[in-house]
Design an enzyme around this catalytic site. Structure first.
Site, PDB file in Angstrom:
ATOM      1  N   VAL A   1       3.696   2.707   1.958  1.00  0.00           N
ATOM      2  CA  VAL A   1       4.283   2.559   3.290  1.00  0.00           C
ATOM      3  C   VAL A   1       4.746   1.129   3.570  1.00  0.00           C
ATOM      4  CG1 VAL A   1       2.045   2.296   4.509  1.00  0.00           C
ATOM      5  CG2 VAL A   1       4.035   3.216   5.697  1.00  0.00           C
TER       6      VAL A   1
ATOM      7  N   TYR B   1      -5.210  11.636  -8.782  1.00  0.00           N
ATOM      8  CA  TYR B   1      -5.745  10.304  -8.473  1.00  0.00           C
ATOM      9  C   TYR B   1      -7.177  10.408  -7.933  1.00  0.00           C
ATOM     10  CZ  TYR B   1      -5.834   5.533  -6.556  1.00  0.00           C
ATOM     11  OH  TYR B   1      -6.141   4.219  -6.271  1.00  0.00           O
TER      12      TYR B   1
HETATM   13  N1  UDP Z   1       4.333   6.883   4.836  1.00  0.00           N
HETATM   14  C1  UDP Z   1       5.404   6.971   5.722  1.00  0.00           C
HETATM   15  N2  UDP Z   1       6.626   6.536   5.301  1.00  0.00           N
HETATM   16  C2  UDP Z   1       6.846   5.998   4.073  1.00  0.00           C
HETATM   17  C3  UDP Z   1       5.758   5.891   3.174  1.00  0.00           C
HETATM   18  C4  UDP Z   1       4.519   6.352   3.584  1.00  0.00           C
HETATM   19  O1  UDP Z   1       5.254   7.448   6.856  1.00  0.00           O
HETATM   20  O2  UDP Z   1       7.993   5.614   3.791  1.00  0.00           O
HETATM   21  C5  UDP Z   1       3.004   7.331   5.281  1.00  0.00           C
HETATM   22  C6  UDP Z   1       2.314   8.311   4.358  1.00  0.00           C
HETATM   23  O3  UDP Z   1       2.695   9.627   4.655  1.00  0.00           O
HETATM   24  C7  UDP Z   1       0.863   8.036   4.681  1.00  0.00           C
HETATM   25  C8  UDP Z   1       0.830   6.547   4.997  1.00  0.00           C
HETATM   26  O4  UDP Z   1       2.168   6.196   5.314  1.00  0.00           O
HETATM   27  O5  UDP Z   1       0.460   8.748   5.824  1.00  0.00           O
HETATM   28  C9  UDP Z   1       0.335   5.680   3.858  1.00  0.00           C
HETATM   29  O6  UDP Z   1       1.025   6.048   2.709  1.00  0.00           O
HETATM   30  P1  UDP Z   1       0.927   5.268   1.345  1.00  0.00           P
HETATM   31  O7  UDP Z   1       1.814   5.980   0.376  1.00  0.00           O
HETATM   32  O8  UDP Z   1       1.169   3.820   1.560  1.00  0.00           O
HETATM   33  O9  UDP Z   1      -0.601   5.379   0.890  1.00  0.00           O
HETATM   34  P2  UDP Z   1      -1.809   6.432   1.091  1.00  0.00           P
HETATM   35  O10 UDP Z   1      -2.694   5.809   2.103  1.00  0.00           O
HETATM   36  O11 UDP Z   1      -1.258   7.756   1.587  1.00  0.00           O
HETATM   37  O12 UDP Z   1      -2.415   6.558  -0.253  1.00  0.00           O
END
Ligand code: UDP
Length: 324
Positions: free
Chosen positions: A194, A152
């Protein structure tokens, strides 16, 4: 110049069936454009566009933009096609690299052919796991070019490079928006991000899965603020990247607590391993958007979560627990 003799401007939205693409279609129709949305439906969904089915100013075409395509004359190309959640782009890694490279060339070729303006969605992932905080557009980033997120990150960095090249060599009138975490209605419940994960878990009364110790930060922008930023940028003459995101920064643990609060859920928190290369912090410096576009977000996290609640309730009701 307009694409037709009727003086109605026509916009092309790649990735038009996606979360941001579909909201952008709505906004462009609101601005008086006729809109043609294209999507290969890899991660986009027709249900995001169902409300436009009977709008004569709107058209959907199922097209894979990794092959050259042409939907006729357009005045504006909005290139938003790309898997965007870490789960989706990990599953579809090669397709993500392809749409960032081949798909981007094809979208740029459309803009060049018709003398259309062009705006492309880029990402805060260009900053990687940033060593500069908050992130200004001038920061070159701290990106692992071969890690699991690289499909990505590097797709989007290439997208930016290709866009700047078409601007410099072919004089295409381009814009680049660097999008930070955005949430709201039409996010896929199971895309792994998240906010949908926490909403789904809270509404089902299941534990919220916080990865790592939850101390990593993100800055969450509600979708209507984000789209407003896109429209403002689309009308500007800025060719270099512009951050559009909400500078209010939250730890993921704090985000989990807000979701529990807004949903009124009795869910607890469960800690799970942190995915590799998960950025420790993210926060946009939006000085450029403020001064150049007069833009800043209006909706705070709590309000945005409340505005998203009905959508997620409905999505949870329609989702079979077996898919969770
Ligand atoms: N995250 C979490 N639990 C979840 C999904 C995501 O703690 O069920 C954390 C993930 O590890 C990251 C943040 O939330 O630190 C944001 O994750 P997301 O996948 O939304 O997007 P990113 O900003 O990483 O692209």
């Amino acid at each position: 110049m307009t694409s037709s003799s009727t003086n109605v401007r026509r916009a092309l939205v790649t990735g038009g069936a996606g979360f941001l693409g579909s909201h952008l279609c709505d906004a462009l129709l609101g601005e008086g454009y006729n809109v043609v949305a294209v999507d290969n439906l890899l991660t986009g969904r027709l249900s995001n566009l169902a409300h436009l089915r009977n709008d004569s100013r709107f058209e959907f075409r199922e097209i894979d933009i990794n092959h050259a395509f042409d939907c006729g004359p357009v005045d504006y190309v909005f290139h938003f096609a790309c898997p965007a959640s870490p789960v989706d782009y990990t599953i579809h890694g090669v397709e993500t690299l392809q749409v960032g490279s081949l798909g981007t060339f094809h979208a740029l070729d459309v803009a060049r052919k018709y003398g259309a303006k062009y705006l492309v969605s880029s990402t805060s992932e260009c900053y990687g796991d940033p060593l500069e905080h908050p992130q200004k557009e001038t920061y070159w980033g701290h990106v692992n070019p071969i890690g699991p997120r690289s499909v990505y990150d590097e797709a989007k960095r290439f997208t930016e490079a290709a866009t700047m090249a078409y601007h410099r060599y072919y004089k295409v009138d381009t814009r680049i928006v660097r999008i930070f975490n955005t949430y709201g209605p039409r996010m896929q419940l199971n895309d792994g991000r998240v906010v949908p994960n926490f909403m789904k878990q809270a509404l089902r009364g299941e534990p919220l899965t916080v990865y790592g110790d939850g101390g990593q930060t993100r800055s969450f922008c509600f979708v209507s603020d984000e789209i407003d930023g896109f429209l403002r940028l689309s009308k500007s003459d800025e060719h270099l990247p512009v951050n559009i995101g909400n500078p209010s920064e939250f730890t993921i643990l704090e985000c989990a607590k807000r979701v529990i609060g807004v949903t009124g859920s009795k869910s607890t928190i469960k800690y799970e391993p942190l995915p590799p290369d998960d950025p420790k912090q993210r926060r946009p410096d939006i000085t450029k958007a403020r001064t150049l576009l007069g833009w800043e977000p209006k909706i705070n996290l709590e309000t945005g979560l409340k505005l998203s609640l009905d959508y997620f309730r409905e999505a949870v009701a329609q989702d079979s627990p077996a898919r969770a």
